[in-house]
Design a protein around this motif. Structure first.
Motif, PDB file in Angstrom:
ATOM      1  N   ASN A 100       0.842  -1.192   0.000  1.00 24.17           N
ATOM      2  CA  ASN A 100       0.000   0.000   0.000  1.00 24.17           C
ATOM      3  C   ASN A 100       0.879   1.243   0.000  1.00 24.17           C
ATOM      4  OD1 ASN A 100      -2.588  -1.270   0.091  1.00 24.17           O
ATOM      5  ND2 ASN A 100      -2.194  -1.783   2.232  1.00 24.17           N
ATOM      6  N   LYS A 104      -5.312   4.353   3.566  1.00 27.70           N
ATOM      7  CA  LYS A 104      -6.673   4.070   3.089  1.00 27.70           C
ATOM      8  C   LYS A 104      -6.712   2.921   2.089  1.00 27.70           C
ATOM      9  CE  LYS A 104      -9.115   7.689   1.946  1.00 27.70           C
ATOM     10  NZ  LYS A 104      -9.436   8.998   1.311  1.00 27.70           N
ATOM     11  N   ASN A 105      -5.549   2.427   1.689  1.00 31.54           N
ATOM     12  CA  ASN A 105      -5.457   1.302   0.728  1.00 31.54           C
ATOM     13  C   ASN A 105      -6.077   1.627  -0.632  1.00 31.54           C
ATOM     14  OD1 ASN A 105      -4.365  -0.076   2.879  1.00 31.54           O
ATOM     15  ND2 ASN A 105      -6.249  -1.169   3.364  1.00 31.54           N
ATOM     16  N   THR A 106      -6.045   2.888  -1.026  1.00 29.80           N
ATOM     17  CA  THR A 106      -6.585   3.269  -2.336  1.00 29.80           C
ATOM     18  C   THR A 106      -5.490   3.424  -3.382  1.00 29.80           C
ATOM     19  OG1 THR A 106      -6.512   5.596  -1.679  1.00 29.80           O
ATOM     20  CG2 THR A 106      -8.607   4.419  -1.376  1.00 29.80           C
ATOM     21  N   THR A 108      -2.011   1.373  -4.575  1.00 31.59           N
ATOM     22  CA  THR A 108      -1.373   0.081  -4.348  1.00 31.59           C
ATOM     23  C   THR A 108      -0.299  -0.199  -5.388  1.00 31.59           C
ATOM     24  OG1 THR A 108      -3.481  -0.739  -3.487  1.00 31.59           O
ATOM     25  CG2 THR A 108      -1.831  -2.383  -4.010  1.00 31.59           C
ATOM     26  N   THR A 157      -4.759   4.995 -14.834  1.00 32.49           N
ATOM     27  CA  THR A 157      -5.034   4.684 -13.432  1.00 32.49           C
ATOM     28  C   THR A 157      -4.220   3.481 -12.999  1.00 32.49           C
ATOM     29  OG1 THR A 157      -6.925   3.340 -14.128  1.00 32.49           O
ATOM     30  CG2 THR A 157      -7.380   5.603 -13.469  1.00 32.49           C
ATOM     31  N   TYR A 177      -4.031   3.130  -8.907  1.00 31.79           N
ATOM     32  CA  TYR A 177      -4.911   3.980  -8.103  1.00 31.79           C
ATOM     33  C   TYR A 177      -6.313   3.385  -8.097  1.00 31.79           C
ATOM     34  CZ  TYR A 177      -1.714   7.995  -7.823  1.00 31.79           C
ATOM     35  OH  TYR A 177      -0.659   8.823  -7.539  1.00 31.79           O
ATOM     36  N   TYR A 178      -6.835   3.088  -6.947  1.00 35.23           N
ATOM     37  CA  TYR A 178      -8.221   2.647  -6.844  1.00 35.23           C
ATOM     38  C   TYR A 178      -9.180   3.833  -6.762  1.00 35.23           C
ATOM     39  CZ  TYR A 178      -6.687  -2.129  -5.964  1.00 35.23           C
ATOM     40  OH  TYR A 178      -6.127  -3.373  -6.085  1.00 35.23           O
ATOM     41  N   ASP A 179      -8.684   4.964  -6.297  1.00 34.29           N
ATOM     42  CA  ASP A 179      -9.533   6.133  -6.094  1.00 34.29           C
ATOM     43  C   ASP A 179      -8.753   7.376  -6.492  1.00 34.29           C
ATOM     44  OD1 ASP A 179     -11.142   8.193  -5.283  1.00 34.29           O
ATOM     45  OD2 ASP A 179     -11.555   7.391  -3.287  1.00 34.29           O
ATOM     46  N   ASP A 182      -7.518  10.396  -4.322  1.00 34.09           N
ATOM     47  CA  ASP A 182      -6.267  10.360  -3.569  1.00 34.09           C
ATOM     48  C   ASP A 182      -5.044  10.593  -4.455  1.00 34.09           C
ATOM     49  OD1 ASP A 182      -7.417   9.843  -1.064  1.00 34.09           O
ATOM     50  OD2 ASP A 182      -7.622   7.736  -1.554  1.00 34.09           O
TER      51      ASP A 182
END
Length: 207
Positions: A100, A104-106, A108, A157, A177-179, A182
């Motif tokens: 991570n 926030k684990n967004t 990775t 992404t 990037y999951y989000d 961020d």
């Protein structure tokens, strides 16, 4: 005794057959009964990755993927929470380490190895290279080893950097990037390449 007219007719027929044979394309040899088109294979020149000049042994890191980065490298790259991942179906059942980049684990990063794949970086050329030239597919080198930087989508992404460690082995770094809320402005491909460079340094030190 054959008449002159018959001899002329036979000679004309033979000449016509000879001309037809010269004008026709040669018939390819029959290699099977299926008419299904043969898909691209690693023997196609465009699907061949460059040869690895100085092969590296990566078995130690396949067995222990989270040893791919030292504590100092993790701190420099701001990677946290290493976790071993084994047996994912993607990429022919890779083994790897997940990291991570924020609590926030967004955000990775992954370092993955592929023990079941036996044609090294050529697998990526065959399986992932786009049919037409693309800015999201960039062959390169990292410290003298062949590599490919590729992003599956234009917004980047997610970005992959795959590095050949021998003609039969390679590793993949994925930065994801999951989000996008961020997102801190960094280039995912540049970040993945930094991690891949560090991983290659660790592997070289172990050889």
């Amino acid at each position: 005794m054959t008449s002159p007219k018959i001899r002329l007719a036979v000679m004309a027929a033979v000449s016509a057959l000879a001309l037809t044979a010269c004008d026709s394309e040669p018939t390819p040899p029959v290699t099977g009964t299926s008419t299904t088109p043969i898909p691209s294979t690693p023997t196609d020149p465009e699907n061949q990755a460059p040869k690895v000049r100085n092969p590296l042994d990566i078995k130690k890191f396949v067995d222990d993927p989270c040893s791919s980065l030292t504590a100092t490298q993790l701190a420099d790259l701001k990677l946290i929470d290493p976790e071993v991942n084994r047996g994912d179906d993607a990429y022919e059942a890779e083994v790897g380490c997940n990291y991570n980049l924020n609590p926030k684990n967004t955000l990775t990063a992954y370092v993955n190895y592929f023990p079941r794949i036996k044609n090294g970086l050529t697998y990526i050329y065959t399986d992932r290279r786009p049919a037409t030239p693309s800015p999201h597919w960039t062959p390169t080198e990292i410290d003298g080893f062949p590599a490919v930087v590729h992003a599956p989508s234009k917004d980047r992404t997610r970005c992959h950097v795959d590095v050949g460690t021998s003609d039969t082995t390679f590793f993949d770094v994925t930065y994801y990037y999951y989000d996008w809320n961020d997102w801190d402005g960094r280039d995912t491909c540049a970040a993945a390449k930094s991690i891949a460079t560090a991983v290659l340094t660790t592997i070289k030190a172990a050889n």
